[in-house]
Design a protein around this motif. Structure first.
Motif, short mmCIF file in Angstrom:
data_model
loop_
_atom_site.label_atom_id
_atom_site.label_comp_id
_atom_site.label_asym_id
_atom_site.label_seq_id
_atom_site.Cartn_x
_atom_site.Cartn_y
_atom_site.Cartn_z
N TRP A 121 -15.47 0.38 -53.07
CA TRP A 121 -15.46 -0.81 -53.91
C TRP A 121 -14.05 -1.13 -54.44
O TRP A 121 -13.87 -1.35 -55.64
CB TRP A 121 -16.43 -0.64 -55.08
N SER A 122 -13.08 -1.14 -53.55
CA SER A 122 -11.70 -1.39 -53.98
C SER A 122 -10.98 -2.31 -53.01
O SER A 122 -11.34 -2.38 -51.83
CB SER A 122 -10.93 -0.06 -54.09
N LEU A 123 -9.97 -3.00 -53.50
CA LEU A 123 -9.13 -3.82 -52.64
C LEU A 123 -8.30 -2.97 -51.69
O LEU A 123 -7.96 -3.40 -50.59
CB LEU A 123 -8.21 -4.70 -53.49
N ASP A 124 -7.96 -1.76 -52.11
CA ASP A 124 -7.23 -0.86 -51.22
C ASP A 124 -8.09 -0.44 -50.03
O ASP A 124 -7.56 -0.07 -49.00
CB ASP A 124 -6.75 0.39 -51.97
N GLY A 125 -9.39 -0.42 -50.21
CA GLY A 125 -10.29 -0.32 -49.09
C GLY A 125 -10.88 1.02 -48.77
O GLY A 125 -11.87 1.13 -48.09
N GLY A 126 -10.27 2.12 -49.22
CA GLY A 126 -10.84 3.42 -48.89
C GLY A 126 -10.99 3.64 -47.40
O GLY A 126 -11.99 4.15 -46.93
N ARG A 127 -9.97 3.21 -46.62
CA ARG A 127 -10.09 3.32 -45.17
C ARG A 127 -10.20 4.76 -44.71
O ARG A 127 -10.67 5.04 -43.61
CB ARG A 127 -8.88 2.64 -44.51
N ARG A 128 -9.76 5.70 -45.54
CA ARG A 128 -9.86 7.11 -45.17
C ARG A 128 -11.27 7.66 -45.41
O ARG A 128 -11.56 8.78 -45.05
CB ARG A 128 -8.86 7.94 -46.00
N HIS A 129 -12.13 6.87 -46.05
CA HIS A 129 -13.44 7.40 -46.45
C HIS A 129 -14.53 6.42 -46.05
O HIS A 129 -15.30 5.94 -46.88
CB HIS A 129 -13.47 7.64 -47.96
N ARG A 130 -14.60 6.11 -44.76
CA ARG A 130 -15.61 5.17 -44.29
C ARG A 130 -17.01 5.75 -44.41
O ARG A 130 -17.97 5.02 -44.57
CB ARG A 130 -15.33 4.83 -42.82
N ASN A 131 -17.16 7.08 -44.28
CA ASN A 131 -18.48 7.68 -44.39
C ASN A 131 -18.74 8.08 -45.84
O ASN A 131 -17.90 7.91 -46.71
CB ASN A 131 -18.60 8.90 -43.45
N ASP A 132 -19.94 8.62 -46.07
CA ASP A 132 -20.34 8.98 -47.43
C ASP A 132 -20.25 10.49 -47.66
O ASP A 132 -20.94 11.02 -48.54
CB ASP A 132 -21.77 8.49 -47.71
N ARG A 133 -19.44 11.19 -46.87
CA ARG A 133 -19.28 12.62 -47.09
C ARG A 133 -18.56 12.85 -48.41
O ARG A 133 -17.68 12.10 -48.83
CB ARG A 133 -18.47 13.23 -45.95
N ARG A 134 -18.94 13.94 -49.08
CA ARG A 134 -18.30 14.30 -50.34
C ARG A 134 -16.81 14.53 -50.13
O ARG A 134 -16.39 15.07 -49.11
CB ARG A 134 -18.91 15.57 -50.92
N VAL A 135 -16.04 14.14 -51.12
CA VAL A 135 -14.63 14.47 -51.16
C VAL A 135 -14.51 15.79 -51.91
O VAL A 135 -14.93 15.90 -53.06
CB VAL A 135 -13.81 13.38 -51.87
N CYS A 136 -13.98 16.81 -51.25
CA CYS A 136 -13.85 18.14 -51.89
C CYS A 136 -12.41 18.59 -51.78
O CYS A 136 -11.87 18.72 -50.66
CB CYS A 136 -14.78 19.14 -51.21
N SER A 137 -11.77 18.83 -52.90
CA SER A 137 -10.37 19.21 -52.92
C SER A 137 -10.08 19.93 -54.23
O SER A 137 -10.96 20.08 -55.09
CB SER A 137 -9.47 17.97 -52.80
#
Length: 500
Positions: free
Chosen positions: A162-178
């Motif tokens: 939901w951003s103008l930057d687009g989240g192109r690195r996160h097209r899927n709904d996998r959890r971000v874990c870091s």
């Protein structure tokens, strides 16, 4: 005859088979759904805008200029480090503060819609820290937690959804874990957990009398708050419920799925209750923003299903517009070779992880100092603000307000607020004794200081009274309270007598 050594590939497979369940378990507990990151970013942007416009802007002249109650000369005397570090301290003029407010508002909008998200997060962090440093007397624990959220947000993909930057690195709904997701989740749970320990160190909280007593400190309460003060049994139950709920806070990390959702909803319900009854600024909503990060994928799937079932709501239309703009943006061209870029990214990740670990460790030490596990590097008064104590271990046992006594040229003394007779009785509505949440924070904080700190405030009031006023005397009035209400008579104490 000895057996041949195992092949390296076999060892690697065995290690992988052992580590895979650990990675899965840690990802479920320390990872964050990308939709939660998007919602968290939107909430941060809204909170920055609300804090700026609804709370800070009406008090711009009063609290952030040289014509107010805390000019830069007072800041430099009391907090020289803050005076040197705050961008808002470069000028005492209202128009300069107005420009800085406008810049902060624009950057908060960029964060809200996810445009240049990381840059907007960093600039928002710097401007908010500068604003809070300009007048530390008008911030509370919720404000400092908001600062920490912005800091940790620098290391998270807040543009994941939901951003103008687009989240192109996160097209899927996998959890971000870091390391970043683990740090912010652990930081949030540590706030709750150490507060639970503080409450277990408190006799009023353990006896069930803390919440009923707090509800008789009337200056905090607005909305539904004043109507609940007489329901002692219900407030006692709320006391025990809150202590018990705080005790379960580690399970926000340990639980997954439905159990975690239930805990998130329970904490969110309590914070909404605080917002409906108490004058706490943005604090309840800051905590709700943090709770969004714990919602599991199943909860966000439900949210997506509700959006689809109800058609194109206003929110949905905004999201589609954002996605159209995002998808029309061109991908940036690579300026370095893949191998070089990979090495740079690995180095940056290592540095960021080290910074996060150090900051999280520092915050943990602060909290441990608050509960007495380690020695405190600061004074008790400073520690109370730094450790996010939230009425623990010692909930307030006095209600307080101020009386401004004006001496006229004729020798008569009147109340500077309304021109009537000076009276130290308890106000009919104690919350109205403070015009806003900022005045409440300022008044409560000033109780800990002496005459020198009151001089700028007295000069400020002299400028705003009738011309025939010879002097202003500021009285601080206290009245003890317990779980049944006020106890004894109000006790005034003169803080300063200032010649106008």
């Amino acid at each position: 005859m000895t057996s041949p050594p195992p092949r390296l590939s076999t060892v690697a497979e065995r290690c992988s088979s052992v580590l895979k369940p650990l990675r899965t378990a840690s990802g479920a507990r320390l990872g964050i759904d990308p939709r939660a990151l998007g919602a968290f970013r939107i909430m941060l942007g809204l909170l920055l805008i609300v804090d700026l416009i609804a709370y800070r802007l009406p008090g711009l002249v009063t609290f952030y200029t040289d014509d107010g109650v805390f000019p830069r000369s007072a800041l430099a005397e009391v907090y020289p480090t803050f005076a040197a570090a705050s961008l808002h301290a470069i000028s005492g003029s209202a128009w300069v503060q107005g420009i800085l407010f406008a810049i902060a508002g624009c950057v908060a909008v960029f964060l809200l819609v996810g445009y240049r998200t990381r840059l907007a997060t960093g600039v928002s962090l710097l401007l908010l820290a500068s604003l809070y440093a300009r007048n530390p007397h008008v911030i509370n624990g919720g404000n400092t937690i908001l600062l920490t959220f912005l800091f940790f947000g620098l290391f998270l993909p807040l543009d994941a959804r939901w951003s103008l930057d687009g989240g192109r690195r996160h097209r899927n709904d996998r959890r971000v874990c870091s390391v970043g997701t683990a740090a912010i989740l652990l930081h949030f749970v540590i706030i709750y957990a150490t507060n639970a320990v503080r409450k277990y160190q408190s006799e009023p909280w353990l006896s069930g009398t803390a919440v009923p007593r707090i509800f008789h400190v009337e200056e905090y309460f607005v909305g539904l708050g004043p109507h609940l003060a007489e329901y002692t049994a219900a407030l006692t139950a709320a006391n025990w419920f809150w202590v018990g709920l705080l005790s379960t806070s580690p399970f926000l990390i340990l639980f997954v799925g439905r159990f975690r959702t239930v805990l998130v909803l329970a904490f969110g319900f309590v914070h909404l209750g605080m917002a409906a009854t108490m004058r706490l600024g943005v604090f309840p909503f800051v905590m709700i923003a943090g709770l969004l990060l714990f919602l599991p994928p199943r909860a966000w799937d439900r949210f997506d299903g509700v959006r689809r079932d109800h058609g194109s709501s206003a929110f949905e239309l905004i999201i589609r517009r954002i996605e159209l703009v995002r998808d029309g943006a061109s991908e940036p061209e690579a300026t370095t070779s893949p191998a070089t870029g990979a090495r740079i990214r690995r180095g940056l990740r290592g540095c960021c992880s080290l910074v996060l670990v150090c900051v999280l460790a520092s915050l943990l030490v602060w909290q441990l100092a608050g509960i007495g596990v380690v020695d405190s590097p600061v004074s008790d008064g400073e520690l109370a603000d730094a450790s996010w104590a939230f009425f623990a271990p010692n909930p307030p046992d006095t209600s307080s307000w101020y009386v401004l006594e004006a001496e006229l040229e004729s020798g008569e003394t009147v109340d500077a607020a309304d021109g009537g007779a000076v009276a130290f009785d308890r106000p009919p509505n104690a919350a109205e004794a403070y015009e806003s949440a900022l005045w409440l924070e300022y008044g409560l904080d000033m109780r800990n200081f002496g005459e020198t700190h009151y001089e700028p405030a007295a000069a400020y009031f002299c400028q705003r009274v009738e011309s025939d006023v010879e002097s202003i005397t500021i009285h601080h009035v206290e009245q003890s309270v317990d779980s049944d209400g006020a106890v004894g008579d109000p006790t005034p104490s003169e803080r300063i007598s200032y010649s106008c």
